[in-house]
Design a protein around this motif. Structure first.
Motif, short mmCIF file in Angstrom:
data_model
loop_
_atom_site.label_atom_id
_atom_site.label_comp_id
_atom_site.label_asym_id
_atom_site.label_seq_id
_atom_site.Cartn_x
_atom_site.Cartn_y
_atom_site.Cartn_z
N TYR A 206 47.62 39.06 26.87
CA TYR A 206 47.97 38.31 27.98
C TYR A 206 48.65 36.89 27.43
O TYR A 206 48.17 36.46 26.46
N ALA A 207 49.86 36.60 28.16
CA ALA A 207 50.37 35.29 27.93
C ALA A 207 49.66 34.17 28.97
O ALA A 207 49.60 34.74 30.01
N TYR A 208 49.67 33.05 28.41
CA TYR A 208 49.55 31.98 29.54
C TYR A 208 49.93 30.54 29.22
O TYR A 208 50.42 30.33 28.04
N ASN A 209 49.89 29.80 29.95
CA ASN A 209 50.24 28.18 29.76
C ASN A 209 48.94 27.52 29.53
O ASN A 209 47.96 27.24 30.28
N LEU A 233 38.66 39.85 29.28
CA LEU A 233 39.94 38.92 29.29
C LEU A 233 39.88 38.17 30.49
O LEU A 233 39.69 38.96 31.67
N PRO A 234 40.55 37.09 30.62
CA PRO A 234 40.88 36.15 31.82
C PRO A 234 41.83 36.98 32.48
O PRO A 234 43.03 37.51 32.12
N ILE A 235 41.85 36.83 33.92
CA ILE A 235 43.04 37.27 34.72
C ILE A 235 44.06 35.95 35.04
O ILE A 235 43.81 34.79 34.90
N ILE A 236 45.41 36.12 34.50
CA ILE A 236 46.20 35.34 34.41
C ILE A 236 46.97 35.41 35.80
O ILE A 236 47.59 36.38 36.13
N THR A 237 47.49 34.22 36.42
CA THR A 237 48.38 34.11 37.58
C THR A 237 49.92 34.48 37.35
O THR A 237 50.07 34.58 35.97
N GLY A 238 50.78 34.96 38.12
CA GLY A 238 52.17 35.11 37.97
C GLY A 238 52.61 33.99 37.17
O GLY A 238 53.69 33.96 36.41
N GLU A 239 52.04 32.83 37.42
CA GLU A 239 52.88 31.30 37.01
C GLU A 239 52.36 31.28 35.55
O GLU A 239 52.72 30.24 34.78
N GLY A 240 51.10 32.01 35.07
CA GLY A 240 50.77 31.62 33.64
C GLY A 240 49.53 31.07 33.70
O GLY A 240 49.11 30.41 32.53
N TYR A 241 49.05 30.74 34.74
CA TYR A 241 47.71 29.96 34.63
C TYR A 241 46.48 30.79 34.60
O TYR A 241 46.30 31.91 35.16
N VAL A 242 45.45 30.21 33.99
CA VAL A 242 44.37 30.90 33.61
C VAL A 242 43.41 30.75 34.83
O VAL A 242 43.33 29.67 35.42
#
Length: 261
Positions: A206-209, A233-242
């Motif tokens: 996963y990629a994230y901010n 693993l964490p769920i990441i929003t479409g904007e990349g937020y954890v």
């Protein structure tokens, strides 16, 4: 190019000939790694030729990587050797609980805000110890991730190695994942043990901010639970937020499958 290869060969010969003990191996590797630090420090020197410094930094990384690969394949004892000074110089070493698999990771300092990493992957196959140099090159332009944790799991009459890895692309863009290896017929291979809707895979990623990771976020990392045989693993929003919500994959006997809630 020919001159560069000749230079590397000339620098390579002394340690092939003389370095054999754990102490001399560690000393030589630390010395070679310090050349990476030296040329990295020169990047901020306005009196230095930028291109010459960049070339020297690339050469220092190449020489160190080749030395580390040589030692870790030539001398089997290195897979269990405690190189006490490696952590101090910024060379990460992670190993599996069964002592059969080890990864050395370092930042090459050649990527700017996007960090470029390199690895030497060491493993035992029977009585032989092998090493793979995992670096970017003109022929191999894929992004190289660094490794942070390593686990082993026995199943299906195999031993699988689960390696947690990460990438740094900018201050607002990072990535984390887990990759599954196995050793078959003396070779290190990717094990496609993760079953998803799109098929069977050897990785979860996963990629994230990272700026979204605040005090309100309980956990932004990926984990393997050896007791429960689960990957979380964490769920990441479409904007990349954890978010604080998580996805769980559990090993069900043959594959890791997503746990339905």
């Amino acid at each position: 190019m020919k001159a560069f290869k000749l230079l590397c060969l000339l620098l390579f010969i002394p340690f092939i000939t003389f370095a054999q003990t754990p102490k001399t191996i560690e000393t030589d590797l630390v010395s070679a790694f310090n050349r990476i630090d030296y040329w990295y420090g020169k990047q901020g020197d306005t009196t230095s030729d930028i291109l010459a410094v960049s070339d020297s930094l690339a050469k220092a990384n190449d020489i160190f990587g080749r030395k580390l690969q040589y030692y870790t394949s030539k001398y089997p004892f290195t897979i269990s050797q405690k190189f006490s000074s490696f952590a101090d110089i910024g060379l990460a070493t992670i190993e599996s609980a069964d002592g059969q698999f080890r990864i050395y990771s370092w930042d090459t300092y050649m990527g700017g805000t996007m960090h470029d990493f390199a690895n030497v992957i060491q493993y035992k196959a029977g009585q032989k110890t092998n090493s793979i140099l995992d670096t970017a090159s003109a022929e191999n332009e894929k992004y190289i991730y660094a490794y942070a944790d390593l686990y082993n799991m026995s199943a299906n009459n195999h031993v699988y190695y689960l390696a947690v890895y990460y990438g740094v692309f900018s201050g607002k863009d990072k990535g984390k994942g887990i990759r599954i290896f196995s050793i078959e017929n003396g070779k290190l291979v990717d094990a496609k043990l993760i079953k998803t809707n799109s098929g069977f895979h050897d990785k979860l990623y996963y990629a994230y901010n990272p700026l979204s990771v605040t005090n309100n976020i309980k956990d932004a990392d990926i984990h393997y639970d050896a007791t429960q045989k689960t990957i979380s693993l964490p769920i990441i929003t479409g904007e990349g937020y954890v978010t604080n919500n998580r996805i769980i994959y559990k090993f069900t006997g043959q594959y890791f499958e997503r746990v339905k809630k």
